[in-house]
Scaffold this motif. Structure first.
Motif, PDB file in Angstrom:
ATOM      1  N   GLY A   1      -8.705  51.196  34.902  1.00 43.91           N
ATOM      2  CA  GLY A   1      -9.519  52.163  34.170  1.00 43.91           C
ATOM      3  C   GLY A   1     -10.946  52.275  34.658  1.00 43.91           C
ATOM      4  N   LEU A   2     -11.345  51.535  35.693  1.00 49.79           N
ATOM      5  CA  LEU A   2     -12.724  51.577  36.183  1.00 49.79           C
ATOM      6  C   LEU A   2     -12.753  52.040  37.637  1.00 49.79           C
ATOM      7  N   ILE A   3     -13.771  52.805  37.989  1.00 46.52           N
ATOM      8  CA  ILE A   3     -13.991  53.207  39.371  1.00 46.52           C
ATOM      9  C   ILE A   3     -15.466  52.996  39.723  1.00 46.52           C
ATOM     10  N   LYS A   4     -15.722  52.873  41.006  1.00 45.89           N
ATOM     11  CA  LYS A   4     -17.095  52.795  41.496  1.00 45.89           C
ATOM     12  C   LYS A   4     -17.556  54.208  41.833  1.00 45.89           C
ATOM     13  N   LEU A   5     -18.635  54.679  41.220  1.00 49.71           N
ATOM     14  CA  LEU A   5     -19.166  56.005  41.490  1.00 49.71           C
ATOM     15  C   LEU A   5     -20.680  55.910  41.493  1.00 49.71           C
ATOM     16  N   GLN A   6     -21.291  56.310  42.607  1.00 48.50           N
ATOM     17  CA  GLN A   6     -22.745  56.258  42.749  1.00 48.50           C
ATOM     18  C   GLN A   6     -23.282  54.857  42.488  1.00 48.50           C
ATOM     19  N   GLY A   7     -22.527  53.876  42.950  1.00 46.47           N
ATOM     20  CA  GLY A   7     -22.985  52.487  42.877  1.00 46.47           C
ATOM     21  C   GLY A   7     -22.831  51.830  41.533  1.00 46.47           C
ATOM     22  N   LYS A   8     -22.180  52.493  40.594  1.00 50.23           N
ATOM     23  CA  LYS A   8     -22.038  51.909  39.266  1.00 50.23           C
ATOM     24  C   LYS A   8     -20.575  51.923  38.846  1.00 50.23           C
ATOM     25  N   ASP A   9     -20.206  50.960  37.977  1.00 52.32           N
ATOM     26  CA  ASP A   9     -18.854  50.946  37.395  1.00 52.32           C
ATOM     27  C   ASP A   9     -18.772  51.988  36.294  1.00 52.32           C
ATOM     28  N   ARG A  10     -17.749  52.813  36.370  1.00 50.85           N
ATOM     29  CA  ARG A  10     -17.612  53.878  35.368  1.00 50.85           C
ATOM     30  C   ARG A  10     -16.171  53.867  34.837  1.00 50.85           C
ATOM     31  N   ALA A  11     -16.029  54.156  33.541  1.00 53.66           N
ATOM     32  CA  ALA A  11     -14.710  54.161  32.909  1.00 53.66           C
ATOM     33  C   ALA A  11     -14.056  55.503  33.144  1.00 53.66           C
TER      34      ALA A  11
ATOM     35  N   TYR B   1       1.871  66.570  43.610  1.00 54.66           N
ATOM     36  CA  TYR B   1       1.594  65.784  44.819  1.00 54.66           C
ATOM     37  C   TYR B   1       0.819  64.524  44.425  1.00 54.66           C
ATOM     38  N   PRO B   2       1.337  63.327  44.702  1.00 55.33           N
ATOM     39  CA  PRO B   2       0.620  62.092  44.338  1.00 55.33           C
ATOM     40  C   PRO B   2      -0.630  61.908  45.196  1.00 55.33           C
ATOM     41  N   THR B   3      -1.678  61.377  44.600  1.00 57.47           N
ATOM     42  CA  THR B   3      -2.944  61.146  45.290  1.00 57.47           C
ATOM     43  C   THR B   3      -3.382  59.706  45.076  1.00 57.47           C
ATOM     44  N   GLN B   4      -3.749  59.014  46.138  1.00 60.00           N
ATOM     45  CA  GLN B   4      -4.241  57.650  46.030  1.00 60.00           C
ATOM     46  C   GLN B   4      -5.599  57.639  45.346  1.00 60.00           C
ATOM     47  N   THR B   5      -5.837  56.629  44.548  1.00 56.45           N
ATOM     48  CA  THR B   5      -7.097  56.546  43.808  1.00 56.45           C
ATOM     49  C   THR B   5      -7.642  55.132  43.873  1.00 56.45           C
ATOM     50  N   SER B   6      -8.971  55.011  43.714  1.00 60.32           N
ATOM     51  CA  SER B   6      -9.614  53.704  43.674  1.00 60.32           C
ATOM     52  C   SER B   6      -9.733  53.181  42.254  1.00 60.32           C
ATOM     53  N   CYS B   7      -9.147  53.911  41.299  1.00 64.66           N
ATOM     54  CA  CYS B   7      -9.225  53.501  39.897  1.00 64.66           C
ATOM     55  C   CYS B   7      -8.503  52.166  39.701  1.00 64.66           C
ATOM     56  N   ASN B   8      -9.190  51.182  39.119  1.00 68.53           N
ATOM     57  CA  ASN B   8      -8.631  49.835  38.922  1.00 68.53           C
ATOM     58  C   ASN B   8      -8.829  49.424  37.463  1.00 68.53           C
TER      59      ASN B   8
END
Length: 279
Positions: free
Chosen positions: A269-279, A260-267
């Motif tokens: 290779g980076l995502i925003k998590l807890q206010g920080k950019d994470r790889a 099942y495909p899931t939409q992601t905020s990954c851009n």
């Protein structure tokens, strides 16, 4: 005869009656050529004229799984029949996968997903070979039904009921297990008199009851003695006689098609998590 110059004497030939022509056309070798034009039923034509053959029964469970759809012989309160899609392991005679619904739209993908879930939950590898009908499976031959993806070998039969072993087991399930239930529908063209419809009205059954009964019938079948080894149930034979050379599930090849495909905020290779950019 204008080609040979031979002269025929009518007295030397018996009168040709209509019955003579009918008897000639009724012979198998003559009937096969013209019956197809008149029969209007391809399955009956193939049943009468296609040369039968018999495939060897697999010894190990997981060698071949045969799959097909069917309508259990019961009508719900609206007069319609439910849809099941089943898969049976040919060595153990055990139904290892089934899904159901009011129509068969979309049921085929759910079937393959359920197969992967079942075998993974049981800690078993997927079967080596698939035996299937073309109608619902042909659209997947270039995706997860390519050989080496979900199965190492795939055999798809186009409009050939006798080419799938599961059809014989459907018949046994119908007459040996389901027939005892209220609302059972006889086939209009059943050859055996005991399986033909009687004159009484057949009651309709609630849809949920049809599904529940269908599942219980499959469980009863699986827990019945194996035809070749009555000391074990079909389910026990399935678990105890797995083929030793089956390959692990090829997740990388099948998940793009069955997952099942899931939409992601990954851009990139980076995502925003807890206010920080994470790889």
């Amino acid at each position: 005869n204008e080609d040979t110059g031979e002269v025929y004497d009518p007295k030397g030939f018996p009168k040709l009656y209509e019955s003579t022509v009918k008897n000639y056309l009724a012979k198998w070798e003559n009937k096969a050529a013209n019956y197809k034009q008149r029969s209007g039923d391809r399955q009956k034509y193939m049943g009468q004229f296609k040369t039968p053959h018999q495939l060897e029964r697999p010894k190990f469970a997981g060698s071949i799984i045969s799959i097909d759809d069917r309508n259990p012989p019961f009508k719900d309160l609206t007069g319609k029949r439910a849809w099941f899609y089943n898969g049976i392991d040919l060595a153990s005679e055990c139904f290892t996968v089934f899904v159901y619904g009011k129509t068969k739209e979309g049921i085929i993908k759910d079937f393959y997903r359920q197969m992967v879930r079942n075998y993974t939950e049981w800690g078993l590898n997927l079967p080596y070979e698939l035996e299937a009908e073309s109608a619902l499976n042909s659209s997947f031959t270039n995706s997860f039904l390519q050989e080496g993806h979900l199965f190492d070998k795939v055999r798809i039969e186009a409009n050939n009921a006798r080419g799938k072993r599961i059809e014989r087991y459907f018949g046994a399930l119908r007459y040996e297990v389901e027939k005892k239930r209220d609302g059972w529908l006889a086939r209009p063209t059943a050859k055996s008199e005991t399986n033909q419809a009687n004159s009484g009205d057949v009651p309709m059954i609630p849809y949920d009851e049809i599904i529940q009964n269908g599942i219980e019938d499959l469980f009863e079948w699986n827990n019945s003695p194996h035809s070749q080894d009555p000391s074990k149930t079909r389910w026990e034979y399935f678990l105890e006689n797995q083929h030793p050379d089956l390959t692990p599930t090829n997740w990388k090849a099948i998940l793009p098609y069955l997952g099942y495909p899931t939409q992601t905020s990954c851009n990139v290779g980076l995502i925003k998590l807890q206010g920080k950019d994470r790889a």
